[in-house]
Write an enzyme that holds these catalytic residues in place. Sequence first.
Site, mmCIF file in Angstrom:
data_model
loop_
_atom_site.group_PDB
_atom_site.id
_atom_site.type_symbol
_atom_site.label_atom_id
_atom_site.label_comp_id
_atom_site.label_asym_id
_atom_site.label_seq_id
_atom_site.Cartn_x
_atom_site.Cartn_y
_atom_site.Cartn_z
ATOM 1 N N ASP A 169 0.921 -1.336 -0.061
ATOM 2 C CA ASP A 169 -0.136 -0.113 0.003
ATOM 3 C C ASP A 169 0.986 1.269 -0.058
ATOM 4 O O ASP A 169 1.847 1.189 0.870
ATOM 5 C CB ASP A 169 -0.789 0.016 1.256
ATOM 6 C CG ASP A 169 -1.823 1.148 1.175
ATOM 7 O OD1 ASP A 169 -3.151 0.920 0.879
ATOM 8 O OD2 ASP A 169 -1.542 2.096 1.831
ATOM 9 N N ASN A 186 -2.654 12.965 -2.725
ATOM 10 C CA ASN A 186 -3.672 13.468 -3.691
ATOM 11 C C ASN A 186 -4.364 14.630 -3.479
ATOM 12 O O ASN A 186 -4.503 15.524 -4.335
ATOM 13 C CB ASN A 186 -4.884 12.399 -3.807
ATOM 14 C CG ASN A 186 -4.881 11.232 -4.679
ATOM 15 O OD1 ASN A 186 -4.095 11.693 -5.900
ATOM 16 N ND2 ASN A 186 -5.676 10.295 -4.588
ATOM 17 N N HIS A 192 -5.277 14.561 -8.262
ATOM 18 C CA HIS A 192 -5.459 13.259 -8.556
ATOM 19 C C HIS A 192 -4.661 12.963 -9.765
ATOM 20 O O HIS A 192 -4.193 11.979 -10.100
ATOM 21 C CB HIS A 192 -6.888 13.140 -8.902
ATOM 22 C CG HIS A 192 -7.789 13.075 -7.515
ATOM 23 N ND1 HIS A 192 -7.822 12.052 -6.640
ATOM 24 C CD2 HIS A 192 -8.553 14.089 -7.159
ATOM 25 C CE1 HIS A 192 -8.671 12.309 -5.756
ATOM 26 N NE2 HIS A 192 -9.016 13.683 -5.997
ATOM 27 N N ASP A 205 -2.212 9.674 -10.154
ATOM 28 C CA ASP A 205 -2.471 8.752 -11.008
ATOM 29 C C ASP A 205 -1.069 8.446 -11.802
ATOM 30 O O ASP A 205 -0.527 7.324 -11.683
ATOM 31 C CB ASP A 205 -3.379 9.021 -11.962
ATOM 32 C CG ASP A 205 -4.787 8.949 -11.764
ATOM 33 O OD1 ASP A 205 -5.129 8.372 -10.655
ATOM 34 O OD2 ASP A 205 -5.584 9.646 -12.648
ATOM 35 N N GLU A 221 -4.707 2.424 -4.134
ATOM 36 C CA GLU A 221 -3.185 2.508 -4.089
ATOM 37 C C GLU A 221 -2.703 1.059 -3.310
ATOM 38 O O GLU A 221 -1.553 1.087 -3.081
ATOM 39 C CB GLU A 221 -2.943 3.531 -3.126
ATOM 40 C CG GLU A 221 -3.324 3.585 -1.534
ATOM 41 C CD GLU A 221 -4.622 4.089 -1.372
ATOM 42 O OE1 GLU A 221 -4.663 4.561 -0.103
ATOM 43 O OE2 GLU A 221 -5.303 4.128 -2.015
#
Length: 444
Positions: free
Chosen positions: A299, A307, A312, A316, A343
Amino acid sequence: MNLPCGLPDTRDESQHLRELLDHNTDWIWEVDAQGRYTYVSRMVTAMLGYPPEQVLGKTPFDFMPPAEARRVGQAFGAIVAEQRPFAGLVNRNQRADGSIVVLETSGVPLFDTQGRLVGYRGIDRDISSLGERVLQLEAVYESSPVAQCTVDREGRMVMSNRAMARLLGCEPEQLAHAGLQQLMPEAWQQVQADFGCLDAGGALQEYEFAWRQRWFYVSPQALRDARGDVVGLSMAWLDISARRQAEHHLTEANRLLAQYARQDYLTGLFNRRHLDEQLGAELARARREGQPVSLCMADVDYFKRYNDNLGHLAGDDCLRAVARALDRSAMRPTDIVGRYGGEEFVFILPATDAAGALSVAEHLCRQVQGLALPHPDSPLRRVSISVGVTTWMPGPAGGRHAPHQDGSLAGALLRQADQALYQAKEQGRNRVACLPMEPQGPTG
């Protein structure tokens, strides 16, 4: 003059022979090397309406319509060039009254004592009752868009249409009795196999054939003589290149669809659905072979902060970079890595014990740290991951399980890896935590 008793009068024999020829229902003729009539029987008058003296010295093409004269002239020219006999040459002729008669012509070459061709001798037969139909069928055959040919047992193309000539890149007259073994060696191999099949009492099969970057659907049919013996093959060649190309595109499209069905849209790694399927398959294999299976669940640390701070789109990009690093970390072709959601990433390690899994997990952490991706809201100031590891070893009765049990076992293994991941985060993140599972038998 008196002849000795018992000796025939040659003059009577000659007259008798002439009467036989003149009253034969077929027209008997001879032509010289230039194709001029040197002899015609009187039946020519019944067929063409001209007396013999008006035919002598002329050629057969003088009595044909111009287009027919050109067509038959090409065919006869190829015959003379090979100095060979011929039979069944169907042709239209114009009678003295302007009407049309359809004749079937056959002949044999004549040679002098030095072996030089001096002409042809043959017969014409009136086939007007069915000749027009024959010529119409020949016209259909000749103008068909489907390539067609007839091949004898020696490989000679005794008949072919214009489409066949185009297929081979030749002029039609070049194909008269040309050898298939020279023109299309690969096709000749198949034709030989077809003849062998027929001789053994088998049935011919249609097939697809590649030729000069095109594909053809070939339909062979046996040609038999009056005794039923196979003397040749009639073959039709249908161009299916467009169909084959469409099939290729469809196959490629299906391959892409199958790939997309198991691929995560953002990272390009395997998606959750495919990971679940692969984990079930690996657990079944582990039971059969008595091998361990390890699972790493990773993770991205403080990803929500990443973020919120950078947006965002940057998030990504971060996930894609981490995915590439994890993908590069797969040491063996059997190792499976994918994005499980958000994630979170999962590593399936077949035939890997706890020590091996721990080593892989630590390597994953180093790989992501090596990216040196800035993370303003992380204590490390760069992107890192936490990894939970678990390992399952089948018990001694593991080979006698029901197939559905691997599904529940996979869920238990994922929950254990997730619990280990939670411990890694609780211990400060950017680290690995391990929680092994107990060996299980058939109850999972």
